[in-house]
Design an enzyme around this catalytic site. Structure first.
Site, PDB file in Angstrom:
ATOM      1  N   GLY A  61      -3.520  -4.739   3.058  1.00 61.60           N
ATOM      2  CA  GLY A  61      -4.409  -5.658   3.756  1.00 61.60           C
ATOM      3  C   GLY A  61      -5.244  -6.515   2.830  1.00 61.60           C
ATOM      4  N   ARG A 112       0.621  -7.253  12.209  1.00 63.65           N
ATOM      5  CA  ARG A 112       2.017  -6.835  12.139  1.00 63.65           C
ATOM      6  C   ARG A 112       2.301  -6.338  10.726  1.00 63.65           C
ATOM      7  NH1 ARG A 112       6.499  -8.044  15.108  1.00 63.65           N
ATOM      8  NH2 ARG A 112       5.350  -9.514  16.398  1.00 63.65           N
ATOM      9  N   GLN A 152       0.877  -1.163   0.000  1.00 64.70           N
ATOM     10  CA  GLN A 152       0.000   0.000   0.000  1.00 64.70           C
ATOM     11  C   GLN A 152       0.928   1.231   0.000  1.00 64.70           C
ATOM     12  OE1 GLN A 152      -0.473   1.815   3.543  1.00 64.70           O
ATOM     13  NE2 GLN A 152      -1.304   0.012   4.617  1.00 64.70           N
ATOM     14  N   GLY A 206     -17.675 -18.164  -0.594  1.00 61.35           N
ATOM     15  CA  GLY A 206     -17.464 -17.406   0.628  1.00 61.35           C
ATOM     16  C   GLY A 206     -18.625 -16.467   0.870  1.00 61.35           C
ATOM     17  N   GLU A 253      -9.153 -15.824   2.061  1.00 59.83           N
ATOM     18  CA  GLU A 253     -10.320 -16.300   1.303  1.00 59.83           C
ATOM     19  C   GLU A 253      -9.950 -17.483   0.413  1.00 59.83           C
ATOM     20  OE1 GLU A 253     -14.332 -16.089  -0.135  1.00 59.83           O
ATOM     21  OE2 GLU A 253     -13.460 -14.720   1.330  1.00 59.83           O
TER      22      GLU A 253
END
Length: 145
Positions: free
Chosen positions: A62, A98, A55, A89, A70
């Site tokens: 994330g 972390r 990111q 799902g 998933e």
């Protein structure tokens, strides 16, 4: 290995090596995920952190963890369900514990509950020092054929 996958009746027939072949050109291939274990009792995979997974703050996004969680839960759940159907799902809850900037990460999926209509799987992602960096759970809906 031949690219003829017609003999595969369900994920119960798939080895980690074959799953890696089936994943070529998919999103999990793009992030570098490689299966190392796969059965109806669990799945494991690893990948190497690269800047493409960051990111803007320079740490693993994330969404990468959500994808791995998933994927491992769904593939293991599908292997458990076998030729009785497929899974989808319906919920993914992921905790980021972390920050990671480099190294190899490993994800391991284990079943919490495998029922007639739904399954619940837990996935733990660790770094090379075996520290937990993310964990999540995925609820799967069993769809009959």
């Amino acid at each position: 290995m031949s690219d003829d996958f017609s003999s595969i009746k369900s994920l119960a027939d798939v080895t980690p090596e074959l799953m890696n072949k089936l994943s070529e050109g998919t999103f999990t291939d793009l992030i570098g995920l490689k299966f190392t274990e796969l059965s109806g009792d669990g799945a494991a995979a690893e990948w190497v952190v690269t800047p493409q997974l960051y990111q803007p703050a320079g740490i693993v996004n994330g969404g990468v963890y959500c994808t791995v969680i998933e994927t491992l839960a769904s593939v293991a759940g599908g292997a458990w369900l076998g030729d009785r159907g497929t899974v989808v799902g319906v919920n993914n809850n992921t905790d980021f514990l972390r920050a990671v900037r480099e190294g190899k990460l490993t994800g391991v999926a284990t079943p919490v509950h495998r029922g007639r209509s739904q399954q619940l799987w837990q996935v733990v992602i660790t770094d090379e020092q075996e520290r937990t960096v993310a964990r999540g759970q995925v609820r799967l809906q069993n769809l009959s054929r």
